[in-house]
Design a protein around this motif. Structure first.
Motif: not given
Length: 226
Positions: A147, A152-153, A156-157, A186
């Motif tokens: 992430e 990626v925030p 999130h995953w 983002n």
């Protein structure tokens, strides 16, 4: 003590950024996996105002800077051709001609199907396949690491099965530079076609079944439960 440690951490990011900020021949001459360093789990500090601009190598035209471009609101950012040299764009996109890759949760594929993969707005972010190989080798199944590396925030995953999508010929799907106006952008987006850790990025349109390869990513459940 915390501010001092923060400064040390930011300096380490600067060193990573400078290492990646060499021309493409450095990437080819050295093992990319030997350049990457193990970093802390995803934190907003990765992209603090004092560190993000040091983590990429971009020559801008017409006096533009990363800072000036970041100040432009999403939806109003200019096309990269207006502030990047055409040759730099060509070199950047050429690094994807050996294949492009991205990661997507399996539940997304299950929900929307696999006949066409990629964002429905035809703006799917990808990185070169070679760099994805390196990223996953370094991550060792740590989802937080993945992430953080891909912007990626955090979380999130978490707890989701992940698939890697490889596109052998991304040039067949409108391979191009991101503008920063894409729906998937983002607060972690940076101008110039690079992620904060130095990975190159581009965007492509949706890819039909038969033109991509899906592989499940092995997750280290012990690490990700901690």
């Amino acid at each position: 003590m915390l501010p001092f440690l923060t400064k040390i951490f930011l300096i380490s990011l600067l060193l990573i950024g400078n290492t990646y900020g060499q021309r493409e021949d450095i990437w080819q001459e050295q093992s990319p996996c030997s350049i990457l360093r193990k970093v802390e789990k995803s934190k907003e500090i990765f992209l603090s105002s004092t560190s993000w601009h040091t983590c990429q190598w971009v020559h801008y035209l017409h006096g533009e800077t990363s800072a000036s471009l970041m100040k432009i609101p999403k939806g109003e950012r200019p096309d990269p051709s207006s502030y990047l040299c055409p040759n730099d764009i060509a070199v950047h996109l050429s690094t994807f001609l050996q294949g492009a890759s991205y990661i997507v949760p399996e539940d997304v594929l299950d929900k929307y199907g696999r006949a066409l993969v990629g964002r429905p707005d035809n703006c799917q972010f990808v990185i070169p396949k070679e760099q994805m190989d390196c990223l996953l080798e370094e991550a060792k199944g740590n989802v937080s690491y993945i992430e953080a590396a891909l912007g990626v925030p955090h979380g999130h995953w978490a707890g989701r099965r992940l698939s890697r999508i490889d596109i052998p010929s991304p040039e067949n799907f409108l391979l191009r530079m991101p503008t920063g106006n894409e729906a998937g952008v983002n607060k972690f987006w940076l101008p110039g076609g690079y992620l904060w850790q130095g990975y190159r990025e581009a965007i492509i349109s949706q890819v039909p079944q038969g033109a991509y390869v899906e592989t499940r990513i092995m997750i280290n459940t012990k690490i990700n439960k901690e």
